[in-house]
Design an enzyme around this catalytic site. Sequence first.
Site, PDB file in Angstrom:
ATOM      1  N   SER A 105      76.009  15.883 120.831  1.00 20.10           N
ATOM      2  CA  SER A 105      76.484  16.087 119.458  1.00 20.10           C
ATOM      3  C   SER A 105      76.750  17.558 119.181  1.00 20.10           C
ATOM      4  O   SER A 105      77.543  17.887 118.297  1.00 20.10           O
ATOM      5  CB  SER A 105      75.442  15.590 118.456  1.00 20.10           C
ATOM      6  OG  SER A 105      75.245  14.213 118.559  1.00 20.10           O
ATOM      7  N   ASP A 115      82.939  25.796 136.261  1.00 16.33           N
ATOM      8  CA  ASP A 115      82.333  24.676 136.986  1.00 16.33           C
ATOM      9  C   ASP A 115      80.808  24.766 136.921  1.00 16.33           C
ATOM     10  O   ASP A 115      80.222  25.828 137.159  1.00 16.33           O
ATOM     11  CB  ASP A 115      82.804  24.710 138.445  1.00 16.33           C
ATOM     12  CG  ASP A 115      82.545  23.400 139.170  1.00 16.33           C
ATOM     13  OD1 ASP A 115      82.153  22.420 138.506  1.00 16.33           O
ATOM     14  OD2 ASP A 115      82.754  23.361 140.393  1.00 16.33           O
ATOM     15  N   ASP A 141      77.679  19.607 112.788  1.00 14.18           N
ATOM     16  CA  ASP A 141      79.100  19.575 113.146  1.00 14.18           C
ATOM     17  C   ASP A 141      79.930  20.521 112.297  1.00 14.18           C
ATOM     18  O   ASP A 141      80.807  21.231 112.813  1.00 14.18           O
ATOM     19  CB  ASP A 141      79.633  18.145 112.990  1.00 14.18           C
ATOM     20  CG  ASP A 141      79.093  17.197 114.046  1.00 14.18           C
ATOM     21  OD1 ASP A 141      78.382  17.661 114.951  1.00 14.18           O
ATOM     22  OD2 ASP A 141      79.372  15.987 113.958  1.00 14.18           O
ATOM     23  N   GLU A 175      73.285  15.634 111.667  1.00 12.75           N
ATOM     24  CA  GLU A 175      74.540  15.595 112.413  1.00 12.75           C
ATOM     25  C   GLU A 175      75.673  16.249 111.629  1.00 12.75           C
ATOM     26  O   GLU A 175      76.449  17.041 112.179  1.00 12.75           O
ATOM     27  CB  GLU A 175      74.904  14.140 112.744  1.00 12.75           C
ATOM     28  CG  GLU A 175      76.150  13.991 113.590  1.00 12.75           C
ATOM     29  CD  GLU A 175      75.968  14.573 114.981  1.00 12.75           C
ATOM     30  OE1 GLU A 175      76.575  15.632 115.262  1.00 12.75           O
ATOM     31  OE2 GLU A 175      75.216  13.992 115.777  1.00 12.75           O
ATOM     32  N   ASP A 216      82.290  16.055 138.064  1.00 11.69           N
ATOM     33  CA  ASP A 216      81.146  15.168 138.293  1.00 11.69           C
ATOM     34  C   ASP A 216      80.837  14.442 136.997  1.00 11.69           C
ATOM     35  O   ASP A 216      81.189  14.913 135.907  1.00 11.69           O
ATOM     36  CB  ASP A 216      79.922  15.970 138.766  1.00 11.69           C
ATOM     37  CG  ASP A 216      79.552  17.099 137.823  1.00 11.69           C
ATOM     38  OD1 ASP A 216      79.058  16.803 136.717  1.00 11.69           O
ATOM     39  OD2 ASP A 216      79.773  18.282 138.174  1.00 11.69           O
ATOM     40  N   GLY A 264      83.377  20.961 141.470  1.00  7.65           N
ATOM     41  CA  GLY A 264      84.442  20.091 141.010  1.00  7.65           C
ATOM     42  C   GLY A 264      83.946  19.127 139.946  1.00  7.65           C
ATOM     43  O   GLY A 264      82.851  19.273 139.392  1.00  7.65           O
TER      44      GLY A 264
END
Length: 559
Positions: A477, A519, A284, A280, A540, A538
């Site tokens: 992540s 979108d 990152d 991780e 969700d 749109g």
Amino acid sequence: MFARVLVSSLFFALALGTPLGRTFRRREQLESAPSGFTLNGPASPDQVLNLRISLVQSNVQGLEDALYAVSTPGHPKYGQYLTKEEAAEFVAPAADSVNAVNAWLSENGLTATPMTPAGDWLSVQMPVNKANELFNTEFQVYTNQETGKQSIRTLEYSIPTELSGHLDIVHPTITFPTRSLIKPRMHAVKKRAAARQDSSCATSVTPACILSLYNIPKTPATDSSNVLGVTGYEDEWPQKSDLTSFLKQFRTDISSTTAFTVSTLDGGSDPQSSDDAGTEADLDVQFTVGIATGVPVDFISVGDSTNDDLDGWLDTINYLLNESSPPQTVTTSYGTNENDISSDLANNYCNAAMQLGARGVSIIFASGDGGVAGGHGSSCTDFLPVFPAACPYVTSVGATQGISPETAADFSSGGFSNIFPAPSYQTSQVKSFLNGLGSTYKGLYNASGRGFPDVAAQGVNFQVVISGETEGVDGTSCASPTFASVIALVNDQLLAAGKPVLGFLNPWLYGTAASALNDVTSGDNPGCNTNGFTAGTGWDPVTGLGTPDYAKLLSAAGL
């Protein structure tokens, strides 16, 4: 006869540890310990507890009003962020509350230490027998069946009636230790894939294809005060050598010696050896450095000495609140199921997030990797929202995959909070989605809850160097640091133009910037023995409003 009854009553009260003449009001309660914890028995009376006491905050509604004023485009105060002291003033407890709680502690031979700029959190140590007495409870020892680690908790506690309206909550009490359920999924990368980059993100994801896909320039940022914070927990440590190898392989146009800084709390560190490499942490740092060209990246290493039992999140946000100049953008790729956290503690955490937002900090969280089944997929009937991703004062990022078009990644967590109602900035978009959903899944989710995620970004097969080897990694992540990098670059341009940074993003994202997002209209997030929600036109609860287009977001920011 009267004397005998009085003496008997005295012995009974002392046996219970309850002061005579003091009445209590139950403050928080659990029906039973969470799944995976077993009861061992009463805690030793002499065991010292490190408790945190939250005082009632004075003007939370005023803080929320101030947050929306500085975060909503078109408002006269838009971008006029509060100082550390101004934000703290909204939640600072009343003097009467401070005096009442401190007097009560002093009466019992205890002294508390303030933990936050507002003084709304106090730290105090006391033995179990004293805690049992003061909170009219019995602390017990519980064992986590998976880890074998023991914790002292109670299933309910009370506060003295006279402290109602002054003392809010006590922690840790009914919230059991939690570890992040959002875990990046790693898989081996074929040698040919590592050697020949996919410039389109169709089969694998590198900084170069992200820059192309989301219209992000390679031009380096110029404002050294614009910092992108990356939080790290659970002994996850980024390796400088891995970053160097990553840049040599995937960003050959910038110096391979580009570095990151490290801030620490709770005994955090950043040891450097191949055995210390964290998937991780490497992910990152490598992708924030690799996408947000030239933006200073600060890795915030949170150690194991947290005692907040929220995986360090509470300590982290209090650490940031105590900073005079916190990073303008903070990304976190950790979270857990919302039902693992007491609602009062969750609200308190989100009030802290409000303070940071009002000070101009963009707080960004991965939405989770379990579809509608929570942070990493849980056995469930009702859908499980994720915390802190469902907090209304953070920006939650779901995941996509593929190109032309992007589709929802099937692990992308999303849904509706069972604690927080839908905030005003997303009411119309959530209503539109629910109208289209109709009666599907009725009763499995909270139709009046805060919907998440807010946005999305690529999240499948990110190429990451870990202990010198290139691996493929999946998860929200991956998406959170990607979206955060875009925001950090927009902030750099705003500062160069003499304008304030974006701060709390959501009113802007659901308003002015909604059309600046791509979108995503296909894919779903299965879980709880269902197909989950489906991405559509749109907003969700799979991919939110969509993925970023840097150039359009820059325009939406007034540049």
